[in-house]
Design an enzyme around this catalytic site. Sequence first.
Site, PDB file in Angstrom:
ATOM      1  CB  CYS A   2      16.056  11.307 -20.432  1.00 12.97           C
ATOM      2  SG  CYS A   2      16.080  11.568 -22.207  1.00 12.97           S
ATOM      3  N   GLY A  28      14.755  17.230 -18.184  1.00  9.33           N
ATOM      4  CA  GLY A  28      14.227  17.273 -19.547  1.00  9.33           C
ATOM      5  C   GLY A  28      12.892  17.969 -19.589  1.00  9.33           C
ATOM      6  CG  ASN A 102      19.417   9.480 -18.526  1.00  4.10           C
ATOM      7  OD1 ASN A 102      19.898   9.674 -17.417  1.00  4.10           O
ATOM      8  ND2 ASN A 102      19.731  10.258 -19.544  1.00  4.10           N
ATOM      9  N   GLY A 103      20.393   8.095 -21.624  1.00  7.55           N
ATOM     10  CA  GLY A 103      21.739   7.775 -22.085  1.00  7.55           C
ATOM     11  C   GLY A 103      21.824   7.955 -23.577  1.00  7.55           C
ATOM     12  CE1 TYR A 242      22.940  23.861 -16.353  1.00 10.14           C
ATOM     13  CE2 TYR A 242      22.636  21.807 -17.561  1.00 10.14           C
ATOM     14  CZ  TYR A 242      22.223  23.094 -17.280  1.00 10.14           C
ATOM     15  OH  TYR A 242      21.132  23.622 -17.892  1.00 10.14           O
TER      16      TYR A 242
END
Length: 460
Positions: A2, A28, A102-103, A242
């Site tokens: 995210c 996202g 985020n995680g 990436y």
Amino acid sequence: MCGIFGIYSHKDAANITYLGLYALQHRGQESAGIACLDGDSAHFHKQMGLVSDVFTADVLKALKGILAVGHVRYSTAGSSDLKNSQPIVVEYMKGYLALVHNGNLTNARIVRDELRDSGSIFQTTTDTEVIVHLMARSREKTTIDRLIAALHIVEGSYSLILLTQNELIAARDPYGIRPLCLGRLRDSYVISSESCAFDLIEAEFLREIEPGEVLVISERGLQSLFPFKRMTRKHCIFEYIYFARPDSFMFGRTVYTIRKAFGRELAKRDSIDADMVIPIPDSGIGAAIGYSQASGIPFELGLIRNHYVGRTFIEPEPSIRHFGVKLKHNAIHDLVKGKRLVVIDDSIVRATTSRKIISMLRYYGAKEIHFRVSSPPTKYPCFYGIDTPTRKQLIASSHTVDEIKSYMKCDSLRYLTVEDMKNAIEGDYTFCDACFTGDYFIPFPKSMDMEQMELFSNDY
Ligand code: 5GP
Ligand code: SF4
Ligand code: MG
């Protein structure tokens, strides 16, 4: 995976957050949301889709307030639907809270079951929601102490931003797995997953939030707390490979520089005679430039990517398919014809994309195809916030490099080694590389192995 963004004290809080989310869209594409707290009221809007589709001028106008948080989602825990999108906005005894995360919380299921058994009613199936329940139940007095108490209970990775009616709080797990940084926009402060969002809004990059730091931004300025036991840093190396945008500064380095260094390391151990190096765009570009510079083999854009392929593409009538990979990538025919190619991508997951691209290049007459991957074989699933499929679907978990080469039908295949990857990074190596080494430093329940979701089916 995210992207998160937050702003403290700006008259155009929602508009700036909207721009911030635009810059984080690569993190996202499933849903987007913004919440603003304005005195005693909360305003929020979230919807499935891209930032550009979710927010209109009218929607933004209705998001009043000088504090805002925003989120773009690529789900790792919880199914992909609107009720699981963020920000999570709740009203509890201390007022409104808006939370973005985020995680991936590795013990969320266990904590959630315990909370549910003792009476909590969950609105979503996300791991993030347990944090607000733990806060609501805490006996601590202040919101910050309640948050810290909740974070002592959860395990796993989190970069999060919490909005109260008069504070913006940023927190990062003690390992610093996911990124988070702090910037200043004139008299306001901004928090973002990646620094590229600061460039867009012309904010000054101040620093990264430290692993284990809880940063409180309020009328009294900045207050930095370190309430957790200090841990060895474990930044996600896959962000460099990436996920992150190449123009972001993250974990003390610029992402693009590292991608090029991965390519250089690959070239160092290669002695291929080839006519050109071509990346699979966009993810292979940085490494291909590094490879080309180090090997002296010219770089060419032999493959062109269509950027408008959405996730919702529907195959038309069976009689006119199969478009397959050509929908997203096409080759420049007369460039690749009769040529010996070094083709570079950042990673191989199932090898289905790469296999199709190789077959397309052969169709257009490429003479030799030497496939190079700018990361080590992805053998293990990630439990810390990046959605890799189950072990079964990761081709490298059950096949040797030689077998993968035969499957892909290339003339040679080489990956970056874990050693090369470490060499590419200047300074201390303080990274999580569990998806390559299986070196999991936070335990996870056995059931999680089964629960990893499949996101690779419609987007690669
Ligand atoms: P494969 O050839 O294994 O089918 O696909 C590899 C491609 O998947 C690479 O181009 C890589 O950039 C991409 N990829 C790697 N990790 C992720 C991810 O977490 N999400 C998405 N959507 N793509 C990924
Ligand atoms: Fe990143 Fe891989 Fe670690 Fe997951 S397992 S946090 S993708 S390095
Ligand atoms: Mg790719």
